[in-house]
Motif scaffolding. Sequence first.
Motif, PDB file in Angstrom:
ATOM      1  N   ASP A  35       0.836  -1.202   0.000  1.00 60.06           N
ATOM      2  CA  ASP A  35       0.000   0.000   0.000  1.00 60.06           C
ATOM      3  C   ASP A  35       0.873   1.257   0.000  1.00 60.06           C
ATOM      4  OD1 ASP A  35      -2.040  -1.739   0.152  1.00 60.06           O
ATOM      5  OD2 ASP A  35      -2.740  -1.190   2.165  1.00 60.06           O
ATOM      6  N   ASN A  36       0.328   2.299  -0.629  1.00 59.43           N
ATOM      7  CA  ASN A  36       1.057   3.567  -0.668  1.00 59.43           C
ATOM      8  C   ASN A  36       0.470   4.595   0.284  1.00 59.43           C
ATOM      9  OD1 ASN A  36       3.046   3.073  -2.742  1.00 59.43           O
ATOM     10  ND2 ASN A  36       1.275   2.826  -4.090  1.00 59.43           N
ATOM     11  N   VAL A  37      -0.685   4.240   0.852  1.00 60.12           N
ATOM     12  CA  VAL A  37      -1.362   5.193   1.733  1.00 60.12           C
ATOM     13  C   VAL A  37      -1.533   4.567   3.111  1.00 60.12           C
ATOM     14  CG1 VAL A  37      -3.429   6.607   2.051  1.00 60.12           C
ATOM     15  CG2 VAL A  37      -2.609   6.099  -0.253  1.00 60.12           C
ATOM     16  N   LEU A  38      -1.180   5.362   4.099  1.00 62.45           N
ATOM     17  CA  LEU A  38      -1.322   4.918   5.477  1.00 62.45           C
ATOM     18  C   LEU A  38      -2.642   5.469   6.021  1.00 62.45           C
ATOM     19  CD1 LEU A  38       0.633   3.464   7.526  1.00 62.45           C
ATOM     20  CD2 LEU A  38       1.340   5.745   8.222  1.00 62.45           C
ATOM     21  N   PRO A  39      -3.502   4.623   6.630  1.00 58.77           N
ATOM     22  CA  PRO A  39      -4.717   5.181   7.230  1.00 58.77           C
ATOM     23  C   PRO A  39      -4.335   6.153   8.354  1.00 58.77           C
ATOM     24  CG  PRO A  39      -4.731   2.771   7.295  1.00 58.77           C
ATOM     25  CD  PRO A  39      -3.374   3.181   6.859  1.00 58.77           C
ATOM     26  N   LYS A  40      -5.251   7.040   8.670  1.00 61.22           N
ATOM     27  CA  LYS A  40      -4.979   7.999   9.750  1.00 61.22           C
ATOM     28  C   LYS A  40      -4.637   7.219  11.029  1.00 61.22           C
ATOM     29  CE  LYS A  40      -7.133  11.992  11.971  1.00 61.22           C
ATOM     30  NZ  LYS A  40      -6.779  11.540  13.305  1.00 61.22           N
ATOM     31  N   SER A  41      -3.449   7.433  11.556  1.00 62.17           N
ATOM     32  CA  SER A  41      -3.004   6.609  12.688  1.00 62.17           C
ATOM     33  C   SER A  41      -2.371   7.461  13.777  1.00 62.17           C
ATOM     34  CB  SER A  41      -1.951   5.599  12.232  1.00 62.17           C
ATOM     35  OG  SER A  41      -2.313   4.974  11.045  1.00 62.17           O
ATOM     36  N   ASP A  42      -2.691   7.106  15.022  1.00 66.14           N
ATOM     37  CA  ASP A  42      -1.983   7.695  16.148  1.00 66.14           C
ATOM     38  C   ASP A  42      -0.823   6.799  16.544  1.00 66.14           C
ATOM     39  OD1 ASP A  42      -4.031   9.810  16.611  1.00 66.14           O
ATOM     40  OD2 ASP A  42      -5.287   8.044  16.953  1.00 66.14           O
ATOM     41  N   LEU A  43      -0.979   5.521  16.183  1.00 64.44           N
ATOM     42  CA  LEU A  43       0.070   4.536  16.491  1.00 64.44           C
ATOM     43  C   LEU A  43       0.245   3.615  15.286  1.00 64.44           C
ATOM     44  CD1 LEU A  43       1.870   2.808  18.516  1.00 64.44           C
ATOM     45  CD2 LEU A  43      -0.214   1.495  18.951  1.00 64.44           C
TER      46      LEU A  43
END
Lengths: 225, 79
Positions: A35-43
């Motif tokens: 994947d090239n996109v990271l989901p919105k993440s706090d960790l």
Amino acid sequence: MNSSVIVFPGSNCDRDVATALTKLQFKNKMVWHKDNVLPKSDLIVIPGGFSYGDYLRSGAIAAKSNILKEVVKAANSGCLVLGICNGFQILIETGLLQGALLRNKNLKFISKDVHLKIINNNNNFCKKYKKNNIINLNIAHNEGNYFTKKDHLKELEDKDLIAFKYCNKDGLVNESTNPNGSISNIAGILNNKKNILGMMPHPERMVDNLISNSDGVELFTSILN
Amino acid sequence: MKFAVIITLKKDVLDPQGKVIEQTLQSMGVNSLKNLRQGKYIELELNETDEKKAHNSIEDMCKKLLVNLIIEEYKIKKI
């Protein structure tokens, strides 16, 4: 809190981490390495396993994967990143953490529960632990022998960037309580900003008294608060 | 153009595999063996006719992926 677990071919602790995170109320997503996109993440958690069959060096190939570019960007902008076991090796190969993880001194794959001393609890990953507390986590690795140059070791000590050290049940830290030959018994380190933790022991395996113990719970609940 | 890259652990890095091989050979009666270090051997074939350019390109590959410069050192040889 939103978490993402990165999955590589050969990851084998990804589901364990996801189970621990969900149990402790994280909203977790699994993220494939292509994947090239990271989901919105706090960790972001980089789990244990044998990414790409440990080819070349443990973590070396995974460190060049698509999603790791995004992880590095997120880490540099302050997102919390936890690398466990192979995840620690991958963080080292990306350069987010310094040093190297060599083959265990005794040349054996070590799988056992070990005692760890909390050296620094003044960070987002360990604040629920008390300084110098002794906890019991599982290790399972072949390349966990942490090595770094003398000047970097001094920096780790001076800046209080060592999170955990291997010890015995009474907290004794020396060669006799060092399972893999790590320099200064180091089991986990933080980056300068203390938003990245790399550790060889597996906190996700210790979140349920029914099957092990719950010494890993505080690591995840520290992140939550 | 073919090249070989030989990667070994730096001198001040403990090489437990090398130590075990060394001790085994010594226990087999190889009394002349003084020291042994083990490493990796990688063969590369490049679409390049300029040797210097090829060499530079392999240097780059070593630094970016093939070698962990904290613990390893490397030699490039034309074969």
